[in-house]
Design an enzyme around this catalytic site. Structure first.
Site, PDB file in Angstrom:
ATOM      1  N   GLY A  18       0.871  -1.117   0.068  1.00 46.06           N
ATOM      2  CA  GLY A  18       0.112   0.033  -0.136  1.00 46.06           C
ATOM      3  C   GLY A  18       0.809   1.361   0.158  1.00 46.06           C
ATOM      4  N   CYS A  19       0.212   2.576   0.322  1.00 49.00           N
ATOM      5  CA  CYS A  19       0.773   3.560   0.018  1.00 49.00           C
ATOM      6  C   CYS A  19       1.931   3.945   1.249  1.00 49.00           C
ATOM      7  CB  CYS A  19      -0.035   4.654  -0.036  1.00 49.00           C
ATOM      8  SG  CYS A  19      -1.441   4.511   1.413  1.00 49.00           S
ATOM      9  N   TYR A  20       1.340   3.966   2.679  1.00 47.82           N
ATOM     10  CA  TYR A  20       2.371   4.245   3.566  1.00 47.82           C
ATOM     11  C   TYR A  20       3.557   2.981   3.528  1.00 47.82           C
ATOM     12  CZ  TYR A  20      -1.099   7.229   5.895  1.00 47.82           C
ATOM     13  OH  TYR A  20      -1.864   8.370   6.044  1.00 47.82           O
TER      14      TYR A  20
END
Length: 345
Positions: free
Chosen positions: A148-150
């Site tokens: 994902g992003c984080y």
């Protein structure tokens, strides 16, 4: 070679972004899409920007699997395991943008997501696919867990420092900010415009479920357990992740020496832009692109190293990285369809 790609969950933000990027991919064809909420409707009716670009109707998940070589699952956690089994049995490549295959420990998955591993043998086959750190594990694989992003921004910011023993593996702080698309398309109280606009706040302080995933990646890089404190914040913008990471130095290296370590690890990475000293990573400079900008800083008074990374959470933090992984899985040039220039303003 043309890869037939299918997107399950095409009307969510990550799914719609996959469609946008696949439309410009010279070696991929969007074969089928599905959506539970909009079955039978054209994607261009849900997203008018796609009019005459993607007028495909949203079909069923079964149709996507049948018509595609690779299936992207842009679904909430807990919904991908049975589909992964179906795709694996059919010999298809399955790329999960959710969290079902990201964690190696089932205990961690139970603790942070409240679920269980339905097909344990699939979890043993799945590969965690952050290309800049684990590229050789991804090539030719059929079951891919897309970070994902984080969990992309933080490991990329810290990996070279940990790998080379420049910072302590304990006491790391990841202070991160996200655009509101990271919360998904379904509206909630805190993403409602009057609540979000003119505001800026932390959420899930030291309790966000991305924490064990970041620690897992960084521990593999460091060769020892790594623990961090993670505090995410919600920005009143559509896109972007800004990760400001703090760690105690465990040597007397100068910032110039640390920069050279990062340069040595990332110099051949097409999507990592290591910024020169004095520049600071900014989410506006990576919008709509698959780039990760990293800037390095130091506080000599407290002997603290600071690494800041910026990505577009919908591209490098989701759909773009998924296509990067598709390219690796099918033996295509890794950058194919992803050399997108960010807008200057």
């Amino acid at each position: 070679m043309t890869v037939k790609a299918g997107v399950v969950g095409a009307t969510g933000y990550a799914g719609a972004e996959l469609v946008r990027l696949l439309a410009g991919h010279p070696q991929a064809e969007l074969a089928a899409i599905s959506s539970v909420s909009f079955t039978g409707q054209k994607l261009s009716e849900v997203y008018p920007a796609y009019y005459h670009i993607c007028d495909k109707e949203c079909g069923t998940q079964e149709e996507v699997v049948e018509q595609s070589d690779v299936i992207f699952a842009a679904l909430p956690h807990g919904l991908s395991q049975e589909m992964a089994k179906t795709c694996y049995d059919a010999g298809k490549v399955f790329i999960d943008l959710g969290a079902d295959f990201r964690l190696e420990s089932e205990d961690d998955y139970k603790t942070w997501y409240g679920g269980e591993y339905v097909h344990k043998e699939l979890h043993d086959m799945a590969v965690y696919a952050l290309p800049e750190l684990f590229r050789e594990n991804i090539r030719g694989k059929k079951l891919i867990a897309n970070p994902g992003c984080y969990t992309t921004a933080v490991p990329l910011a810290l990996a070279p420092a940990l790998k080379n023993g420049l910072i302590e593996p304990e006491g790391i702080i990841a202070d991160c900010k996200s655009g509101v698309t990271g919360a998904g398309r379904k509206p909630t109280q805190n993403t409602h415009y009057p609540e979000l606009n003119e505001g800026f706040s932390a959420y899930k302080v030291a309790s966000h479920r991305h924490t064990p995933e970041m620690e897992q990646s960084l521990s593999h890089v460091a060769g020892q357990p790594v623990h961090l404190t993670f505090v995410p914040h919600l920005l009143p913008v559509n896109r972007g992740i800004l990760a400001t990471c703090y760690a105690k130095l465990c040597c007397d290296a100068s910032l110039e020496e640390i920069w050279r370590v990062y340069e040595a690890q990332y110099q051949n990475e097409p999507f990592i832009r290591l910024l020169p000293e004095g520049r600071v990573a900014d989410i506006k400079n990576v919008r709509y692109s698959n780039y990760c900008d990293i800037s390095l800083h130091m506080d000599p008074r407290t002997h603290t190293f600071i690494a800041i990374s910026a990505i577009d959470n919908m591209v490098k933090g989701a759909a773009g990285q998924a296509i990067q992984n598709m390219n690796l899985a099918f033996g295509l040039e890794e950058t194919t369809g992803l050399l997108l220039t960010p807008p200057a303003f």
